[in-house]
Enzyme design. Structure first.
Site, PDB file in Angstrom:
ATOM      1  N   ASN A   1       1.066  -0.940   0.230  1.00 12.42           N
ATOM      2  CA  ASN A   1      -0.243   0.206   0.026  1.00 12.42           C
ATOM      3  C   ASN A   1       0.928   1.252   0.103  1.00 12.42           C
ATOM      4  OD1 ASN A   1      -2.541  -1.682   0.503  1.00 12.42           O
ATOM      5  ND2 ASN A   1      -2.076  -1.775   2.479  1.00 12.42           N
TER       6      ASN A   1
ATOM      7  N   ARG B   1       8.708  -9.638  -1.771  1.00 13.90           N
ATOM      8  CA  ARG B   1       7.817 -11.124  -1.488  1.00 13.90           C
ATOM      9  C   ARG B   1       8.642 -11.543  -2.510  1.00 13.90           C
ATOM     10  NH1 ARG B   1       4.442 -11.602   3.374  1.00 13.90           N
ATOM     11  NH2 ARG B   1       3.403 -10.569   1.979  1.00 13.90           N
TER      12      ARG B   1
ATOM     13  N   VAL C   1       2.966   7.089  12.796  1.00 12.22           N
ATOM     14  CA  VAL C   1       2.185   7.865  13.536  1.00 12.22           C
ATOM     15  C   VAL C   1       1.501   8.803  13.240  1.00 12.22           C
ATOM     16  CG1 VAL C   1       1.936   8.653  15.892  1.00 12.22           C
ATOM     17  CG2 VAL C   1       3.285   7.704  16.193  1.00 12.22           C
TER      18      VAL C   1
ATOM     19  N   GLY D   1      -0.318   8.894  10.371  1.00 15.35           N
ATOM     20  CA  GLY D   1      -0.146   8.301   8.623  1.00 15.35           C
ATOM     21  C   GLY D   1       0.302   9.691   7.562  1.00 15.35           C
TER      22      GLY D   1
ATOM     23  N   GLU E   1      -9.094  -5.174   9.133  1.00 15.17           N
ATOM     24  CA  GLU E   1      -8.271  -6.435   8.227  1.00 15.17           C
ATOM     25  C   GLU E   1      -9.029  -7.241   8.571  1.00 15.17           C
ATOM     26  OE1 GLU E   1      -4.130  -5.835   8.760  1.00 15.17           O
ATOM     27  OE2 GLU E   1      -3.767  -3.464   8.432  1.00 15.17           O
TER      28      GLU E   1
ATOM     29  N   LYS F   1       1.941   3.407  18.781  1.00 14.15           N
ATOM     30  CA  LYS F   1       2.422   4.532  18.527  1.00 14.15           C
ATOM     31  C   LYS F   1       2.048   5.329  20.053  1.00 14.15           C
ATOM     32  CE  LYS F   1      -0.606   4.316  13.870  1.00 14.15           C
ATOM     33  NZ  LYS F   1      -1.938   3.579  14.163  1.00 14.15           N
TER      34      LYS F   1
ATOM     35  N   GLY G   1      -3.634   4.808   4.918  1.00  9.03           N
ATOM     36  CA  GLY G   1      -3.620   4.777   3.410  1.00  9.03           C
ATOM     37  C   GLY G   1      -2.440   4.879   3.155  1.00  9.03           C
TER      38      GLY G   1
HETATM   39  P1  NAP Z   1       1.290  -3.717   2.576  1.00 12.62           P
HETATM   40  O1  NAP Z   1       0.582  -2.922   1.942  1.00 12.62           O
HETATM   41  O2  NAP Z   1       1.705  -5.236   3.703  1.00 12.62           O
HETATM   42  O3  NAP Z   1       3.317  -4.255   1.870  1.00 12.62           O
HETATM   43  C1  NAP Z   1       3.756  -4.885   1.727  1.00 12.62           C
HETATM   44  C2  NAP Z   1       5.051  -4.401   1.522  1.00 12.62           C
HETATM   45  O4  NAP Z   1       6.921  -5.593   1.657  1.00 12.62           O
HETATM   46  C3  NAP Z   1       4.581  -5.918  -0.029  1.00 12.62           C
HETATM   47  O5  NAP Z   1       5.328  -5.307  -1.384  1.00 12.62           O
HETATM   48  C4  NAP Z   1       5.477  -7.374   0.361  1.00 12.62           C
HETATM   49  O6  NAP Z   1       5.857  -7.935  -1.004  1.00 12.62           O
HETATM   50  C5  NAP Z   1       6.871  -6.830   1.158  1.00 12.62           C
HETATM   51  N1  NAP Z   1       7.242  -7.520   1.623  1.00 12.62           N
HETATM   52  C6  NAP Z   1       6.768  -8.493   2.915  1.00 12.62           C
HETATM   53  N2  NAP Z   1       8.334  -9.640   3.388  1.00 12.62           N
HETATM   54  C7  NAP Z   1       8.727  -9.036   2.844  1.00 12.62           C
HETATM   55  C8  NAP Z   1      10.171  -9.276   2.130  1.00 12.62           C
HETATM   56  N3  NAP Z   1      10.866 -10.664   3.555  1.00 12.62           N
HETATM   57  N4  NAP Z   1      11.031  -9.211   1.641  1.00 12.62           N
HETATM   58  C9  NAP Z   1      10.808  -7.889   1.384  1.00 12.62           C
HETATM   59  N5  NAP Z   1       9.632  -7.500   0.640  1.00 12.62           N
HETATM   60  C10 NAP Z   1       8.558  -8.451   1.605  1.00 12.62           C
HETATM   61  O7  NAP Z   1       2.498  -2.991   4.198  1.00 12.62           O
HETATM   62  P2  NAP Z   1       1.652  -1.638   4.344  1.00 12.62           P
HETATM   63  O8  NAP Z   1       0.134  -1.350   4.264  1.00 12.62           O
HETATM   64  O9  NAP Z   1       2.348  -0.564   2.521  1.00 12.62           O
HETATM   65  O10 NAP Z   1       2.206  -1.065   5.286  1.00 12.62           O
HETATM   66  C11 NAP Z   1       3.974  -1.064   4.803  1.00 12.62           C
HETATM   67  C12 NAP Z   1       4.628   0.052   6.374  1.00 12.62           C
HETATM   68  O11 NAP Z   1       3.879   1.026   6.454  1.00 12.62           O
HETATM   69  C13 NAP Z   1       3.983  -0.725   7.619  1.00 12.62           C
HETATM   70  O12 NAP Z   1       5.614  -0.929   8.724  1.00 12.62           O
HETATM   71  C14 NAP Z   1       2.482  -0.181   8.745  1.00 12.62           C
HETATM   72  O13 NAP Z   1       2.359  -0.300   9.187  1.00 12.62           O
HETATM   73  C15 NAP Z   1       3.261   0.740   7.832  1.00 12.62           C
HETATM   74  N6  NAP Z   1       2.048   2.280   7.461  1.00 12.62           N
HETATM   75  C16 NAP Z   1       0.954   1.742   6.841  1.00 12.62           C
HETATM   76  C17 NAP Z   1       0.027   2.350   6.542  1.00 12.62           C
HETATM   77  C18 NAP Z   1      -1.486   2.218   5.414  1.00 12.62           C
HETATM   78  O14 NAP Z   1      -2.817   2.650   5.701  1.00 12.62           O
HETATM   79  N7  NAP Z   1      -1.160   0.671   5.129  1.00 12.62           N
HETATM   80  C19 NAP Z   1       0.163   3.753   7.416  1.00 12.62           C
HETATM   81  C20 NAP Z   1       0.826   4.147   8.634  1.00 12.62           C
HETATM   82  C21 NAP Z   1       1.948   2.423   8.912  1.00 12.62           C
HETATM   83  P3  NAP Z   1       4.628  -8.725  -1.905  1.00 12.62           P
HETATM   84  O15 NAP Z   1       3.995  -7.341  -2.655  1.00 12.62           O
HETATM   85  O16 NAP Z   1       5.550  -9.569  -2.209  1.00 12.62           O
HETATM   86  O17 NAP Z   1       3.619  -8.939  -1.242  1.00 12.62           O
END
Ligand code: NAP
Length: 435
Positions: free
Chosen positions: A18, A50, A135, A137, A193, A208, A309
């Site tokens: 994301n 991944r 924290v 976003g 989720e 946070k 987001g």
């Molecule tokens: P996500 O959609 O689950 O994406 C995770 C990414 O990491 C995917 O591209 C995945 O690959 C890759 N990945 C997982 N394991 C891996 C490994 N061992 N080696 C290399 N790549 C790997 O997560 P996200 O929502 O973007 O969140 C990312 C971070 O931002 C997290 O720490 C989350 O807490 C933080 N965050 C997110 C939000 C939000 O709104 N989403 C807000 C604030 C903070 P694949 O694509 O191949 O599966």
């Protein structure tokens, strides 16, 4: 006058989900502006994922499933970690810092558990470790606390820092629907989720709170130090009763500095609480986040916006990336972790709180005196009392003044054992008031 073009700043992005996908998009689309702002070209050297076979909006030659190989490249200066979870991010970030690369991460779980170890590695290697997106976003809150308020003393940080739970509580308040129905709706709309535990049990907000308390009070606070309760027991009746007291219910992350018998302590806690409708956090609805900071000289400041987001979170990541890149161009460094105050974290028992207690009581003479006696015996004074219904349906709601949380919870236990109390149906804390 044109400045000479500096050596490019090489960036490795770990994770293209994301947030990572949006960071890659901005790096590509806004390359010219970023170059002008940083003072050197900012060049994406590679993206670790991944599964490299998934279709993605990036040149396939940049993809790898080996994040360490990207970190090890000589032409990578800044590593952006957007994988999430503790491992492998912890090992990868430590490796990047030890090899002299600056790191930007959005990983709250990791920062709430291992900030000390990671910050020490950044300091030792004289590189930056930035985590604004961890924290709330898009909302700038880490930088205001660490930089804008670096010359002030923060007394309190209170926030709605989890959009999923705020959406659920706002919907329940607006529609009168049950928790489980609104949770299902949140899932359908993409706000919750498949496994909502981290959100609804308060773990995400607690991570946070730990980060906010650490930076606000110049002390090391981890997620384990944060007292936590989730929202799963909140009922439409609680929200209805809150409204009768001109309040609403919000899941709050509260970080506070307080005097405990002459000793300065801090408290970090997450729980659903009543707040008065006129409090600035009461009107933060839906999936939005907001953080209110109260400091000695600045007074009350409020930060509001999208707490999650892909694009909003990527905006915060990009802010950090530009800072880290600029620092490398101009041989500067961002602020180091500051833990000089080293204040002890008080257990919830010692923290002064106010309670809202709803109970079903027998409708007979002498009951009120008996109840009032229990409050007095525990040193808890009553601020407001309201009786509803009569006979078997008689319900009593009591709001207390501030007392230690231990005294408040012991009062509730004592009330539960009285024969005149049929059932204590709801206990919530009251926040956002001065008395
Ligand atoms: P996500 O959609 O689950 O994406 C995770 C990414 O990491 C995917 O591209 C995945 O690959 C890759 N990945 C997982 N394991 C891996 C490994 N061992 N080696 C290399 N790549 C790997 O997560 P996200 O929502 O973007 O969140 C990312 C971070 O931002 C997290 O720490 C989350 O807490 C933080 N965050 C997110 C939000 C939000 O709104 N989403 C807000 C604030 C903070 P694949 O694509 O191949 O599966």
């Amino acid at each position: 006058m044109n400045h000479p073009v500096e050596k490019p700043i090489g960036v490795a992005v770990l994770g293209m989900g994301n947030v990572g996908a949006e960071v890659v998009r901005i790096l590509t689309e806004d390359a010219d502006d970023l170059q002008a702002r940083v003072g050197a070209p900012v060049v994406l050297r590679g993206v670790a994922v991944r599964d490299t076979s998934k279709p993605r909006d990036v040149d396939a030659s940049l993809l790898t499933d080996d994040p360490q190989s990207l970190i090890d490249r000589d032409d990578v200066d800044v590593v952006v970690e957007l994988i999430g979870g503790i491992e492998p991010p912890r090992t990868l970030i430590l490796s990047a810092l030890e090899s002299g690369k600056s790191v930007v991460t959005a990983n709250k779980a990791l920062m709430a558990a291992h900030a000390g170890e990671l910050s020490d590695a950044a300091a030792r290697n004289r590189v930056d470790l930035y985590f604004e997106a961890a924290v709330a976003g898009a909302i700038p809150v880490i930088r205001p606390l660490t930089q804008s308020l670096a010359g002030d003393s923060v007394n309190r940080v209170a926030g709605i820092v989890n959009g999923t739970t705020n959406f659920i509580l706002s919907e329940m308040a607006e529609t009168g629907a049950d928790y489980s129905d609104v949770l299902a709706e949140a899932g359908r709309l993409g706000y919750a989720e498949a496994d909502p535990t981290a959100d609804v049990e308060g773990y995400d907000a607690a991570a946070k709170a730990a980060i906010l308390a650490s930076i606000a009070f110049h002390s090391r606070v981890t997620a384990d130090d944060v007292y936590r309760e989730g929202i799963t027991k909140i009922t439409p009746e609680d929200l209805d009763a809150a409204r009768k007291f001109d309040c609403t219910v919000k899941l709050l992350a509260i970080c506070e500095r307080f005097d405990d018998g002459g000793v300065e302590k801090i408290s970090a806690r997450v729980y659903p609480a009543l707040i008065p409708l006129e409090h600035p956090l009461a009107s933060v609805n839906g999936a939005y986040n907001a953080v209110v900071v109260e400091s000695e000289n600045a007074g009350r400041l409020m930060f509001y916006g999208a707490g999650a987001g892909g694009a909003p979170t990527a905006a915060a990541v990009m802010g950090d990336l530009v800072m880290a890149a600029r620092n490398r161009v101009f041989s500067g460094r961002g602020p180091l972790e500051s833990t000089y105050a080293d204040l002890p974290v008080a257990p919830i028992d010692d923290v002064p709180t106010r309670y809202y207690i709803a109970m079903q009581v027998q409708d007979r003479p002498g009951v009120l005196q008996q109840l009032a006696g229990e409050f007095a015996r525990h040193g808890v004074s009553i601020s407001a009392m309201r009786q509803e219904g009569a006979g078997d349906d008689a319900k009593l709601i009591v709001v207390t003044h501030r007392a230690s949380d231990r005294a408040q919870s012991e009062t509730v236990a004592a009330l539960e054992s009285l024969d005149s109390v049929v059932k204590v149906s709801s206990v919530l804390r009251l926040e956002g008031t001065d008395d």
